[in-house]
Design a protein around this motif. Structure first.
Motif, PDB file in Angstrom:
ATOM      1  N   UNK A   1      -4.134   2.460 -12.064  1.00  0.00           N
ATOM      2  CA  UNK A   1      -4.545   2.778 -10.691  1.00  0.00           C
ATOM      3  C   UNK A   1      -5.553   1.727 -10.197  1.00  0.00           C
ATOM      4  N   UNK A   2      -6.530   1.402 -11.050  1.00  0.00           N
ATOM      5  CA  UNK A   2      -7.535   0.407 -10.652  1.00  0.00           C
ATOM      6  C   UNK A   2      -6.890  -0.942 -10.347  1.00  0.00           C
ATOM      7  N   UNK A   3      -5.938  -1.336 -11.179  1.00  0.00           N
ATOM      8  CA  UNK A   3      -5.272  -2.628 -10.986  1.00  0.00           C
ATOM      9  C   UNK A   3      -4.559  -2.646  -9.631  1.00  0.00           C
ATOM     10  N   UNK A   4      -3.890  -1.551  -9.299  1.00  0.00           N
ATOM     11  CA  UNK A   4      -3.220  -1.461  -8.001  1.00  0.00           C
ATOM     12  C   UNK A   4      -4.201  -1.667  -6.860  1.00  0.00           C
ATOM     13  N   UNK A   5      -5.360  -1.030  -6.975  1.00  0.00           N
ATOM     14  CA  UNK A   5      -6.369  -1.149  -5.919  1.00  0.00           C
ATOM     15  C   UNK A   5      -6.947  -2.557  -5.863  1.00  0.00           C
ATOM     16  N   UNK A   6      -7.094  -3.186  -7.025  1.00  0.00           N
ATOM     17  CA  UNK A   6      -7.622  -4.556  -7.063  1.00  0.00           C
ATOM     18  C   UNK A   6      -6.613  -5.521  -6.430  1.00  0.00           C
ATOM     19  N   UNK A   7      -5.335  -5.322  -6.726  1.00  0.00           N
ATOM     20  CA  UNK A   7      -4.303  -6.224  -6.195  1.00  0.00           C
ATOM     21  C   UNK A   7      -4.087  -6.039  -4.697  1.00  0.00           C
ATOM     22  N   UNK A   8      -4.293  -4.834  -4.232  1.00  0.00           N
ATOM     23  CA  UNK A   8      -4.059  -4.552  -2.813  1.00  0.00           C
ATOM     24  C   UNK A   8      -5.345  -4.776  -2.034  1.00  0.00           C
ATOM     25  N   UNK A   9      -5.556  -6.011  -1.614  1.00  0.00           N
ATOM     26  CA  UNK A   9      -6.843  -6.389  -1.033  1.00  0.00           C
ATOM     27  C   UNK A   9      -7.050  -5.855   0.382  1.00  0.00           C
ATOM     28  N   UNK A  10      -5.965  -5.617   1.125  1.00  0.00           N
ATOM     29  CA  UNK A  10      -6.116  -5.344   2.559  1.00  0.00           C
ATOM     30  C   UNK A  10      -6.160  -3.871   2.942  1.00  0.00           C
ATOM     31  N   UNK A  11      -5.592  -3.024   2.118  1.00  0.00           N
ATOM     32  CA  UNK A  11      -5.494  -1.613   2.517  1.00  0.00           C
ATOM     33  C   UNK A  11      -6.864  -0.949   2.576  1.00  0.00           C
ATOM     34  N   UNK A  12      -7.062  -0.053   3.526  1.00  0.00           N
ATOM     35  CA  UNK A  12      -8.306   0.715   3.462  1.00  0.00           C
ATOM     36  C   UNK A  12      -8.071   2.172   3.060  1.00  0.00           C
ATOM     37  N   UNK A  13      -6.798   2.489   2.785  1.00  0.00           N
ATOM     38  CA  UNK A  13      -6.475   3.835   2.286  1.00  0.00           C
ATOM     39  C   UNK A  13      -5.553   3.714   1.082  1.00  0.00           C
ATOM     40  N   UNK A  14      -5.976   4.331  -0.012  1.00  0.00           N
ATOM     41  CA  UNK A  14      -5.143   4.352  -1.219  1.00  0.00           C
ATOM     42  C   UNK A  14      -4.599   5.753  -1.450  1.00  0.00           C
ATOM     43  N   UNK A  15      -3.362   5.832  -1.948  1.00  0.00           N
ATOM     44  CA  UNK A  15      -2.861   7.109  -2.440  1.00  0.00           C
ATOM     45  C   UNK A  15      -2.416   6.900  -3.885  1.00  0.00           C
ATOM     46  N   UNK A  16      -3.143   7.518  -4.786  1.00  0.00           N
ATOM     47  CA  UNK A  16      -2.863   7.396  -6.215  1.00  0.00           C
ATOM     48  C   UNK A  16      -1.812   8.440  -6.570  1.00  0.00           C
ATOM     49  N   UNK A  17      -0.651   7.971  -6.991  1.00  0.00           N
ATOM     50  CA  UNK A  17       0.538   8.821  -6.978  1.00  0.00           C
ATOM     51  C   UNK A  17       1.309   8.788  -8.297  1.00  0.00           C
ATOM     52  N   UNK A  18       1.649   9.946  -8.825  1.00  0.00           N
ATOM     53  CA  UNK A  18       2.543   9.994  -9.987  1.00  0.00           C
ATOM     54  C   UNK A  18       3.972   9.664  -9.565  1.00  0.00           C
ATOM     55  N   UNK A  19       4.726   9.103 -10.479  1.00  0.00           N
ATOM     56  CA  UNK A  19       6.109   8.747 -10.169  1.00  0.00           C
ATOM     57  C   UNK A  19       7.014   9.985 -10.142  1.00  0.00           C
ATOM     58  N   UNK A  20       6.515  11.101 -10.664  1.00  0.00           N
ATOM     59  CA  UNK A  20       7.388  12.267 -10.783  1.00  0.00           C
ATOM     60  C   UNK A  20       7.079  13.359  -9.756  1.00  0.00           C
ATOM     61  N   UNK A  21       6.405  13.013  -8.665  1.00  0.00           N
ATOM     62  CA  UNK A  21       6.181  13.995  -7.608  1.00  0.00           C
ATOM     63  C   UNK A  21       6.633  13.474  -6.250  1.00  0.00           C
ATOM     64  N   UNK A  22       7.366  14.305  -5.525  1.00  0.00           N
ATOM     65  CA  UNK A  22       7.757  13.939  -4.163  1.00  0.00           C
ATOM     66  C   UNK A  22       7.390  15.072  -3.193  1.00  0.00           C
ATOM     67  N   UNK A  23       6.846  14.687  -2.037  1.00  0.00           N
ATOM     68  CA  UNK A  23       6.402  15.679  -1.051  1.00  0.00           C
ATOM     69  C   UNK A  23       7.589  16.323  -0.351  1.00  0.00           C
ATOM     70  N   UNK A  24       7.431  17.582   0.001  1.00  0.00           N
ATOM     71  CA  UNK A  24       8.555  18.282   0.623  1.00  0.00           C
ATOM     72  C   UNK A  24       8.363  18.530   2.114  1.00  0.00           C
TER      73      UNK A  24
END
Ligand code: UDP
Ligand code: MN
Length: 218
Positions: A62-85
């Motif tokens: 999760x930290x690596x994703x946030x470090x690589x994504x320099x421009x976003x001001x909103x993060x959503x930390x997400x499991x690969x096995x959940x989808x919103x309904x």
């Protein structure tokens, strides 16, 4: 930016690695239509895949994703096995962090316990920075979410139960992961480690587009 920790490792004895490629395929296919429906036709999704050698470390990914994504001001930390309904779940940040999986088919759609932050958690970059991100001390399965709960403290919000409903995608469930030696080594109160102790080497980067959405797989 949505960040997904990922590794397919069928025989991992410290976590539940089996079936993750299939989870990711389903997740991408579903979210490719869902995200534009809730107003995000141009989102970036970062899939952060760990190499095979060490035990899984979801917090570090999760930290690596946030470090690589320099421009976003909103993060959503997400499991690969959940989808919103519900399309009332708009995948946006509020000033405080919001746990988005209030109910899930994984637990019979009952409201999950108040302290849970697993499945999907939105957080502004400013808040993430303030708490130094996720602990990197949790190797193998479990505990990093509870530690994140501690870091968030009284600021945690929950999506309303009528909005935050998710379907859990199938994967094998391994019992006894909370009884391994590795699990017992977890420093549950850790506040020292985080983005500032996250070291990594990037091995690859592939970009896949789905209409105007970008799936960046690192
Ligand atoms: N995960 C993964 N490979 C693994 C273990 C976990 O990709 O070997 C990722 C995946 O995104 C998964 C998340 O970490 O959704 C949470 O792990 P898991 O699903 O095992 O947790 P649980 O179902 O027990 O909440
Ligand atoms: Mn799961």
């Amino acid at each position: 930016c949505i960040i997904i920790p990922f590794r397919d490792k069928p025989n991992d004895i410290f976590s539940q690695g089996k079936g993750r490629t299939q989870n990711l395929r389903e997740w991408k296919q579903y979210m490719c239509t869902f995200l534009p429906k809730v107003g995000h036709s141009k989102s970036v999704v970062r899939i952060i895949e760990q190499t095979q050698d060490l035990p899984f470390n979801k917090g570090a990914l999760f930290n690596i994703g946030a470090i690589l994504e320099m421009d976003a001001d909103c993060f959503i930390f997400h499991d690969v096995d959940h989808i919103p309904e519900r399309t009332s779940n708009t995948y946006t940040c509020q000033d405080d962090p919001v746990h988005m999986v209030t109910r899930t088919s994984q637990f019979g759609y009952k409201v999950v316990h108040q302290g849970s932050v697993g499945g999907a958690l939105s957080m502004k970059r400013s808040f993430f920075k303030k708490i130094n991100g996720y602990s990197t001390m949790f190797w193998g399965w479990g505990g990093e979410d509870d530690n994140m709960r501690l870091r968030i403290g009284p600021h945690l919000h929950k999506l309303d139960a009528t909005v935050g409903g998710d379907k859990a995608l199938d994967h094998e469930r391994v019992h006894g992961l909370d009884k391994t030696d590795l699990y017992n080594l977890h420093p549950s109160n850790d506040r020292a480690s985080g983005t500032n102790t996250t070291i990594f080497t990037q091995m690859k980067e592939t970009v896949e587009r789905c209409n105007d959405l970008m799936f960046i797989h690192t």
